[in-house]
Design a protein around this motif. Structure first.
Motif, short mmCIF file in Angstrom:
data_model
loop_
_atom_site.label_atom_id
_atom_site.label_comp_id
_atom_site.label_asym_id
_atom_site.label_seq_id
_atom_site.Cartn_x
_atom_site.Cartn_y
_atom_site.Cartn_z
N LYS A 147 3.93 12.84 -10.28
CA LYS A 147 2.71 12.03 -9.67
C LYS A 147 1.36 13.08 -9.62
N ALA A 151 -0.09 12.52 -13.13
CA ALA A 151 -0.65 11.03 -13.06
C ALA A 151 -1.83 10.95 -12.28
N THR A 159 -5.12 9.51 -14.36
CA THR A 159 -5.56 8.29 -14.22
C THR A 159 -5.28 7.74 -12.92
N ALA A 212 -6.10 5.47 -10.81
CA ALA A 212 -5.97 3.93 -10.63
C ALA A 212 -4.53 3.44 -10.88
N ALA A 213 -4.09 4.13 -12.07
CA ALA A 213 -2.63 3.64 -12.42
C ALA A 213 -1.76 4.27 -11.41
N ALA A 214 -2.03 5.39 -11.06
CA ALA A 214 -0.91 5.83 -9.92
C ALA A 214 -1.01 5.09 -8.71
N ASP A 215 -2.19 4.87 -8.36
CA ASP A 215 -2.42 3.93 -7.08
C ASP A 215 -1.95 2.46 -7.36
N THR A 216 -1.93 2.10 -8.40
CA THR A 216 -1.29 0.61 -8.44
C THR A 216 0.21 0.57 -8.44
N VAL A 217 0.57 1.66 -8.67
CA VAL A 217 2.27 1.79 -8.53
C VAL A 217 2.73 2.14 -7.33
N GLY A 218 1.68 2.35 -6.22
CA GLY A 218 1.91 2.68 -4.91
C GLY A 218 1.96 4.20 -4.41
N ILE A 219 1.29 5.01 -5.22
CA ILE A 219 1.28 6.19 -5.13
C ILE A 219 0.00 6.60 -4.09
N ARG A 256 -11.28 3.34 -4.75
CA ARG A 256 -10.29 2.26 -4.93
C ARG A 256 -11.32 1.24 -5.17
#
Lengths: 507, 308
Positions: B169, B172, B176, B178-185, B304
């Protein structure tokens, strides 16, 4: 597999951004196994609506229901817990991690500390086999093509347990053939009791893929119903709110001399590999030559070398018989080059500068605009006023900063500056990307006028329709070379699509 | 003679590497998560003082180390508050943190202690028998306990970063977000955690300087070590082993120039003392090319709803 979402409802959703009502009382429903196409122009609110469903934004009003129960999605984590997954237009993958690590990233949000990649690998391979989507779990994301990355996104979303998939403009970077494959795949997934929301502004693919259509315009839902009930033209009018006639270049048989001659040019890309590998191209006065290709095949490098901002390692570039290879950008501009760049806000303009200043950016040193070290205020003022009027640039006044204009108006500022200079050669890179249909219509008219005025226009684009409408000749770029040059009349979607994928020996 | 000189360099160099290594490993986590904390130097100074002061008043070196780490954690939180929550420019925030730590530690020292005062602190340990071995005895088995802690933390940090889901995590989020955010991190949470770990490690590094190495506190005791640690993170390409290599290279060069003076070798003193610094700059310049591994979002606040 876990239980499937039977019915999704979004009721009376409204969302405000500072100064804009992005969504105004929008309601949609989706049942298990359906594919809903969400249509609309840029800025119509499609992505905003889906970002609300996925928990990235929060609605100001309205409710979301799954199987008749109200749910509160505060973050993507909540969305995934409710089995909603989203594939974003700009892929959400970490480039320096492997495919497997990217998937594990979402898989381990709540679970144990130690990384168990074996478990994720098994899960992901199950999905990959089930839907026949081949991906190499150990490849790094940066090694993959756009099409492959999209497959990774789909596998990722399914592995994380989603059975309601949101796809935001999934075909934007695909060749026609890849698009067909994707459409088949989505239909397969819908048959397997997944629900899909498909965001797009390409009407033809929406017709083939979806079972249901919702059209958004300026944040309002203007139409919802089964796909069969409206024709493509009717849908286009729904989207734009008026009749649209994208202009086509009139037929023409006589062209002028070769204005731009690119001879076996080699250049590196940003990663240090060969981006252009002996590219050959001739552009004549009075023609529009289109460069078609999947992005990343050398388009950016080609525009850069012509503009003198990337080093040519081998080969020559002649502009009106002058060798401009590796000359400074200033010299090349003076030699008669105009450029409408891909990144209009940062490369095409200085965003913090006023419209007036941006309009004279290439000419302020001329004796007409300045004497010794001073700018001639009055001359510049009337020049700017003139251009704002002739090019119909919508801005409060000429002192407004460019950054505060809409994409379409920024593009008008650039067009005004470049075309007024009467260049011999005009390079237009993705000139309508991100613009709505009305602005696109305007840009195309201006390009056709430039052609009529005898300029040699090089149009780099990934929209095949744009290329087919405007171009006298079409060159397909593949892996840094021109694979083939077709005349505008012999080219069609299918031929170009095959060439873009690198296939030359079809017949 | 030559062997004796070389062994002398190593024996003198290892203790010098500890504060760099500890602070560098901490900063590595911070930077891997995408936050550039230039305030390490300030954290080290303040925690060096608090560690010293705890020993000076209470007499317990263990409590001194714990207090220093607590101060480091708090300073990490402060950096997070300003740079993550309020999204202030990270470089400037870090400079502010450095000035704050420097000023506060100096002032507290003058008000509550006044002049040079030595404390008991923690000394090196002599491992019986083994420390009597020729050459490797004094190098490996006659060191301060924190030396062993620092070097054990190298593989531990590697494991944390590359073999745990938390480490994944962190990597990531720093590349990126945004990529981490969009899988719920939770991007903010991970960045705060990394900053606090960085702060604790910098606190430990500061405590090592005052409690273990100098046995006293003086204004500006860190003398730029915090900044060197930040540079070593780049030098080591955000990897624990690389940072260890950098810390050793720098401290050995430092030890070498000290020994030149001790041995009375005829070499201009002014040039000798700049060798370690020049070395770091030269190596940084030469390794600049391989950028691809670094945290790409380093220094950028994550927002975000930013619509750019």
């Amino acid at each position: 597999m876990a239980e499937r979402i039977q019915q999704l409802e979004m009721k009376h959703i409204s969302k405000r951004f500072p100064g804009v009502l992005a969504l105004d009382d929008v309601s949609i429903t989706l049942k298990n196994g359906e594919i809903l196409a969400l249509l609309g122009e840029n800025g119509a609110g499609k992505t905003t609506l889906m970002n609300i469903l996925y928990g990235l934004y929060h609605q100001d009003e309205g409710t979301v229901l799954i199987d008749n129960e109200v749910i509160h999605v505060k973050s993507p984590k909540d969305a995934l817990l409710h089995k909603i997954g989203m594939v974003h237009q700009h892929f959400m993958l970490v480039p320096n991690l492997t495919v497997l690590e990217n998937i594990a990233l979402g898989y381990f949000q709540n679970t144990r500390f130690k990384l168990d990649l074996g478990l994720v690998r098994k899960k992901m391979m199950d999905i990959s086999v089930r839907y026949d989507m081949a991906v190499n779990p150990d490849a790094y994301i940066w090694q993959l093509s756009v099409g492959e990355q999209q497959r990774v996104e789909l596998v990722k979303t399914l592995t994380l347990g989603a059975n309601l998939l949101i796809l935001d403009e999934p075909t934007a970077a695909l060749t026609p053939q890849q698009t067909d494959e994707l459409i088949d795949l989505l239909k397969e997934m819908a048959k397997d009791n997944n629900s899909i929301i498909f965001i797009s502004h390409k009407l033809n693919e929406v017709k083939t893929v979806s079972s249901k259509i919702a059209v958004l315009r300026n944040g309002k839902l203007v139409h919802e119903g089964p796909t069969g009930s409206y024709s493509v033209t009717e849908l286009a009018e729904q989207m734009a709110g008026r009749q649209i006639n994208l202009p086509k270049s009139p037929e023409k048989s006589k062209f002028g001399d070769v204005m731009l001659d690119i001879k076996k040019v080699w250049a590196h890309n940003d990663q240090g590999a060969w981006g252009l590998q002996g590219l050959d191209l001739q552009l004549k006065a009075g023609e529009i030559l289109g460069i078609a290709g999947v992005s990343g095949n050398g388009q950016k490098e080609l525009a850069d070398v012509i503009n003198g901002v990337r080093k040519v390692e081998k080969g020559d570039i002649l502009l009106d018989n002058w060798n401009i290879t590796n000359h400074s950008a200033q010299k090349i501009i003076d030699q008669g080059l105009g450029y409408i760049p891909e990144d209009r806000l940062h490369e095409g303009t200085l965003p913090a500068f006023s419209v007036r200043e941006n309009l004279i950016l290439k000419d302020y040193t001329t004796s007409q605009m300045s004497s010794s070290i001073f700018l001639k205020k009055k001359v510049i003022d009337s020049f700017a006023e003139d251009l704002i009027e002739t090019f119909n640039i919508k801005c409060p006044d000429m002192y407004t900063s460019c950054a505060s204009l809409s994409g379409g108006n920024i593009q008008k500022v650039i067009l005004a500056r470049e075309i007024t200079r009467k260049p011999k050669v005009l390079i237009a890179a993705y000139p309508i990307r991100g613009l709505d249909i009305g602005a696109a219509e305007y840009v195309h008219q201006r390009l056709i006028e430039a052609r009529g005025a005898g300029m040699a226009v090089l149009l780099i684009s990934e929209e095949l329709e744009e290329i087919l409408d405007l171009c006298d000749r079409i060159a397909v770029i593949y892996e840094g070379k021109i694979l083939k040059v077709l005349s505008g009349s012999e080219a069609d979607n299918r031929k170009l699509g095959l060439l873009m994928a690198g296939v030359t020996d079809e017949e | 003679m030559i062997v004796q000189f070389l062994v002398g360099i190593i024996i003198g160099g290892i203790p010098l590497s500890v504060s760099l290594l500890l602070a560098g490993l901490g900063e590595m986590f911070t930077q891997r998560s995408g936050v550039f904390n230039l305030g390490v130097e300030g954290i080290m100074m303040l925690s060096a003082f608090i560690g010293f002061f705890t020993v000076y008043t209470i007499g317990s070196p263990i409590l001194g180390i714990i207090a220093a780490m607590a101060v480091g954690a708090l300073m990490g939180l402060l950096m997070g508050l300003v740079s993550i929550t309020f999204k202030a420019e990270q470089g400037i925030t870090g400079i502010g943190l450095f000035m704050f730590g420097w000023g506060l530690s100096g002032t507290l020292f003058r008000v509550y202690v006044g002049g040079v005062t030595t404390i008991k602190g923690i000394d090196g340990i002599n491992i019986p028998v083994l420390s009597k071995l020729p050459v490797i005895g004094p190098i490996l088995f006659n060191q301060n306990p924190l030396v062993y802690v620092a070097y054990i933390l190298v593989p531990v940090a590697s494991w944390l970063l590359f073999k745990t889901s938390w480490g994944l995590k962190v990597r990531a989020v720093g590349t990126t977000p945004a990529a981490a955010d969009t899988v719920g991190i939770n991007v903010v949470k991970i960045r705060y955690q990394s900053l606090v770990i960085g702060g604790i490690m910098a606190g430990l590094a500061g405590a090592y300087l005052s409690i273990c190495q100098a046995h006293l506190f003086a204004d500006n005791i860190t003398a730029g070590r915090g900044f060197i640690a930040v540079a070593l993170v780049y030098f080591g390409r955000w990897k624990p082993s690389g940072i260890m290599g950098g810390a050793l290279l720098f401290s050995m060069a430092h030890s070498f120039q000290r020994l030149i003076q001790v041995y009375g070798i005829n070499f201009p003193y002014e040039i000798a003392v700049i060798i370690p610094y020049v070395l770091v700059i030269v190596v940084l310049a030469l390794t600049w090319k391989s950028q691809s591994l670094g945290p790409l979002a380093l220094g950028k606040p994550y927002d975000r709803e930013f619509r750019g």
